[in-house]
Design an enzyme around this catalytic site. Sequence first.
Site, PDB file in Angstrom:
ATOM      1  N   CYS A 274       0.812  -1.220   0.000  1.00 44.23           N
ATOM      2  CA  CYS A 274       0.000   0.000   0.000  1.00 44.23           C
ATOM      3  C   CYS A 274       0.844   1.269   0.000  1.00 44.23           C
ATOM      4  O   CYS A 274       0.617   2.181  -0.797  1.00 44.23           O
ATOM      5  CB  CYS A 274      -0.991  -0.021   1.163  1.00 44.23           C
ATOM      6  SG  CYS A 274      -0.238   0.048   2.814  1.00 44.23           S
ATOM      7  N   HIS A 322      -2.522   1.247   6.956  1.00 45.02           N
ATOM      8  CA  HIS A 322      -2.914   1.149   5.553  1.00 45.02           C
ATOM      9  C   HIS A 322      -3.098   2.548   4.983  1.00 45.02           C
ATOM     10  O   HIS A 322      -3.441   3.485   5.700  1.00 45.02           O
ATOM     11  CB  HIS A 322      -4.209   0.346   5.396  1.00 45.02           C
ATOM     12  CG  HIS A 322      -4.525   0.014   3.962  1.00 45.02           C
ATOM     13  ND1 HIS A 322      -3.812  -0.914   3.240  1.00 45.02           N
ATOM     14  CD2 HIS A 322      -5.461   0.512   3.106  1.00 45.02           C
ATOM     15  CE1 HIS A 322      -4.300  -0.996   2.012  1.00 45.02           C
ATOM     16  NE2 HIS A 322      -5.302  -0.130   1.911  1.00 45.02           N
ATOM     17  N   HIS A 334      -5.786   1.984  -4.289  1.00 46.01           N
ATOM     18  CA  HIS A 334      -4.897   1.422  -3.268  1.00 46.01           C
ATOM     19  C   HIS A 334      -4.520  -0.012  -3.618  1.00 46.01           C
ATOM     20  O   HIS A 334      -5.128  -0.655  -4.475  1.00 46.01           O
ATOM     21  CB  HIS A 334      -5.545   1.482  -1.881  1.00 46.01           C
ATOM     22  CG  HIS A 334      -6.666   0.492  -1.673  1.00 46.01           C
ATOM     23  ND1 HIS A 334      -6.890  -0.147  -0.475  1.00 46.01           N
ATOM     24  CD2 HIS A 334      -7.635   0.036  -2.510  1.00 46.01           C
ATOM     25  CE1 HIS A 334      -7.945  -0.942  -0.577  1.00 46.01           C
ATOM     26  NE2 HIS A 334      -8.411  -0.854  -1.783  1.00 46.01           N
TER      27      HIS A 334
END
Length: 359
Positions: A274, A322, A334
């Site tokens: 990510c 994240h 993402h």
Amino acid sequence: MAGRRWRLAAATALASAVIGVLGAPGAAYAAPGTPQPPSPGPSAGATRSLEDVHREVETLYRKAEAATDAYNAAGEQLRLQEKSVEEITRRMTAAQERMDRLRNEAGALARAQYRSGGLTPQTQLFFSASPDNFLSGVALARKGEQATRGLLAQVEAVRGELQGHAKAADERRKALDAERGKKEAAKKEVEARLDAAKKLESRLEEKERERLRQLEEERARRAQTAWLASDAGKGLAGQGSAATGEGKRAVDFATAQIGKDYVWGAEGPQSFDCSGLTLKAWAAAGRAIPRTSQEQWRQLAKVDVKDMRAGDLVIYFSDASHVGMYVGDGTIVHAPRPGRQVTLAGAGSMPILGVVRPG
């Protein structure tokens, strides 16, 4: 008569017991030869079980992602420590070269004194036959003494500098070893979490895995719908979001990676995690940002969710483990997790910690 009533009661009890067994949640029994209607889908018990699996899998992947952030952070610190060691080595080399030059000068001075018979400059002046030579020699002697003292002071200073560099280098080596240990420990934790999640998923049948994916998508849709209806997300859907030139370049890079695999610790070009995706997207826009989502959250400028624009980074979960990039219209791009690919998702499909702006 009493016997008939007893037999009737016994038969009724037996029938009730059989019905109880057949009607138990999750039971898969049927009377021989009796046709069964087609199943409308997983039973309530099976659905609950699959949801439990979903929660467990998600928890494992979340823990793996947090460990990945720790792995990436250790890797970043390792690179910084290595650079520091290189700089200390360069300084030590330069100091050693200066020390060698000073030693040569000191050696030349010692040889000159040897050639003069080992007499000090003051003694040589005392025995000088010429008063003029004596007077002019006094000034020269003083200059010589000052030069000698200066040379010795330089030698001591450089020796101290070398000792300081040696100590710093030793500390950096210890720090390097510690960061390598952290990185290795984080790597083992990531691999253990991913292995556990994969084993758990591998025990599911294909239709159950598909249902698991559907559960994941349904939860994300519900979360996104609730977020768009909240004060934070209200008005974001259906609207574009103005971006700077840098922000647009970052978004263009990130969306061009859609379909590429998530791989923990990866920074492209064929796979990303990510924060590796956001790192490279902003690098393509000409701006360096921290490597991990936690450092991106800590170091970059924070903005209100309702004010976010394309290119801003949305940080998720309370541990900032994240990150996705906002592209406008209530949407992010993402790299979700192992087994998934870079994709678009609702910005509110996960718990938002906050929003940061690289530039």
